[in-house]
Design a protein around this motif. Structure first.
Motif, PDB file in Angstrom:
ATOM      1  N   ASN A 174       0.861  -1.170   0.000  1.00  0.00           N
ATOM      2  CA  ASN A 174       0.000   0.000   0.000  1.00  0.00           C
ATOM      3  C   ASN A 174       0.903   1.226   0.000  1.00  0.00           C
ATOM      4  OD1 ASN A 174      -2.309   1.550  -0.009  1.00  0.00           O
ATOM      5  ND2 ASN A 174      -3.191   0.652   1.840  1.00  0.00           N
ATOM      6  N   ASP A 227      -3.181   4.346   7.506  1.00  0.00           N
ATOM      7  CA  ASP A 227      -2.656   3.470   6.461  1.00  0.00           C
ATOM      8  C   ASP A 227      -1.666   2.457   7.035  1.00  0.00           C
ATOM      9  OD1 ASP A 227      -4.146   4.972   4.660  1.00  0.00           O
ATOM     10  OD2 ASP A 227      -2.462   6.278   4.157  1.00  0.00           O
ATOM     11  N   ARG A 243      -8.332  -0.576  -1.488  1.00  0.00           N
ATOM     12  CA  ARG A 243      -7.653  -0.322  -2.771  1.00  0.00           C
ATOM     13  C   ARG A 243      -8.311  -1.164  -3.843  1.00  0.00           C
ATOM     14  NH1 ARG A 243      -2.763  -2.267  -5.232  1.00  0.00           N
ATOM     15  NH2 ARG A 243      -2.288  -3.557  -3.409  1.00  0.00           N
ATOM     16  N   ASN A 284      -6.194  -4.640   0.312  1.00  0.00           N
ATOM     17  CA  ASN A 284      -6.042  -3.853   1.542  1.00  0.00           C
ATOM     18  C   ASN A 284      -7.412  -3.557   2.158  1.00  0.00           C
ATOM     19  OD1 ASN A 284      -3.818  -2.367  -0.586  1.00  0.00           O
ATOM     20  ND2 ASN A 284      -3.041  -3.423   1.209  1.00  0.00           N
TER      21      ASN A 284
END
Length: 431
Positions: free
Chosen positions: A186, A208, A356, A374
């Motif tokens: 990611n 994240d 994603r 993700n």
């Protein structure tokens, strides 16, 4: 700046001498100082210098566009010859038009003198913070930069813009690791005008990184179901691609847009307002003028669910008999909602937190299908497990009417303002 102006004037004079009816060029120079990261360590420090010229000439309603690097005078003459030749071999089109106001403007944006010592310290601090707070995260690649540049846009009508701007950027690509298991990669990125805040506290970078650790050990979806997709700010690009497909020059001129006759009509839930806003105070170094030389203005593509404007250049507007839009940037600003992310999740019976998307561009009809990466499963108002690659499909045209909610939290990354958005009615299944 004088050197750039002189080069621009030389190009325009040469274009006129070679028979162009009118022309427009951009001459720019840029210096980028960067620190590179690989496998959690500093790997390189370097300074890059770019000099670029782009040119469009118009002759007998024909357009030719070319570009080059460097400012060599002999090559510049050849560039103009190439542009004229390209125009002569193209098809005539009376829709070509550039700004003819003759206005002259100077723009200064961002931070014009960078602090490299502080940039290095912030970058080193980021690595330290990640190793301490997210020990299972590996920074596969990363880069932090200070970039500054000067440019001149000029055209045959005397319109001239001088621009000087600078900003810092930090971008990391990472994955989670635990023994032989690892997450899908990611990334997280931010552009900023100052270094007052640690990078890890910007652009939801902590979210994240935390998700990256939680996605190391994944499970598959055991069934196919229709549920709710809660798009993270980073995954909203899928929706923005749809706007491009439905409102751009290409889609409208080709006749592939399902919204071609929807201007002024409702095209989605009334809680949705999406703008292109390079002048928003949260946008770093937003564009001051378009490629055709018109000054930019912020505008709403969708306002309270209604299609307020297409995204048309002057060329597209002339072709379609429509109005040119205020800008052609990617500085998307989505109006946030009133509920927190936690409140939205608590109201989802079954769905996914969509991190994603990996798949092709949505079809002109809005149909899409691809892999959710993700991502996490949501069940009975709670995030229950990280998902291995999961198929997601639906119709984005229909989905925009099936909004569940928009979060009050937004990601500010310097180039856009994006909340979380939840939509129901998507088909979700194991790959």
């Amino acid at each position: 700046m004088e050197t750039l102006k002189n080069i621009a004037n030389l190009i325009l004079e040469d274009a006129k001498a070679q028979g162009a009816d009118f022309a427009a060029c951009s001459v720019s120079e840029r210096e980028v100082q960067e620190f590179n990261i690989a496998a959690d360590e500093f790997s390189l420090m370097r300074t890059l210098f770019d000099k670029d010229i782009s040119l469009s000439v118009y002759k007998d309603n024909k357009k030719g566009s070319v570009a080059m690097t460097g400012f060599d005078e002999e090559k510049i003459h050849g560039l103009v010859m190439d542009a004229c030749a390209a125009a002569e071999s193209s098809e005539p089109d009376e829709a070509w038009e550039i700004d003819s106001s003759g206005r002259k403007e100077t723009f200064k944006k961002g931070v014009l003198e960078g602090d490299l010592d502080k940039l290095f310290e912030r970058t080193k601090e980021l690595l330290t913070d990640i190793k301490r707070d997210y020990p299972k995260i590996l920074i596969e690649e990363g880069i932090s930069t200070y970039a500054k540049g000067k440019s001149v846009y000029a055209n045959s009508y005397g319109t001239t813009y001088e621009v000087e701007k600078g900003s810092y950027e930090c971008e990391i690509m990472f994955s989670g690791h635990d023994g032989e298991d690892s997450s899908s990669f990611n990334y997280s990125a931010v552009e900023t005008e100052d270094l007052n805040t640690p990078f890890i506290e910007m652009a939801m970078m902590r979210n994240d990184l935390s998700d990256g650790e939680k996605q190391i050990h994944t499970q598959s979806v055991d069934e196919k179901f229709v549920g709710t997709a809660l798009f993270t700010p980073g995954c909203l690009g899928l929706i923005f691609e749809t706007l491009e497909n439905f409102t751009s020059d290409r889609a409208l001129i080709d006749g592939t847009s399902p919204w071609a006759d929807k201007l002024g009509e409702k095209v989605c839930d009334e809680r949705i307002t999406i703008s292109l806003a390079p002048h928003d105070e949260r946008i770093v170094c937003g564009a001051s003028f378009t490629g055709e030389g018109y000054l930019t203005e912020d505008f709403d593509i969708i306002k309270e669910g209604v299609l307020n404007s297409f995204c048309l250049s002057q060329y597209g507007a002339n072709k379609l008999g429509q109005k040119r839009s205020g800008n052609s940037t990617y500085n998307v600003v989505v109006k946030p909602g009133e509920k927190s992310l936690e409140e939205i999740i608590s109201g989802i019976e079954k769905g996914i937190l969509f991190g994603r998307f990996s798949g092709g561009e949505p079809a002109p009809s809005g149909e899409f299908s691809g892999v959710a990466k993700n991502s996490f499963l949501i069940e009975n108002g709670k995030i229950t497990k990280a998902l291995s690659e999961t198929m997601v499909s639906g119709n984005l045209t229909d989905m925009l009417f099936k909004l569940v909610d928009i979060s009050k939290e937004v990601r500010l990354d310097g180039g856009s303002v994006r909340p979380y958005m939840a939509f129901e009615g998507l088909t979700i299944s194991g790959k």
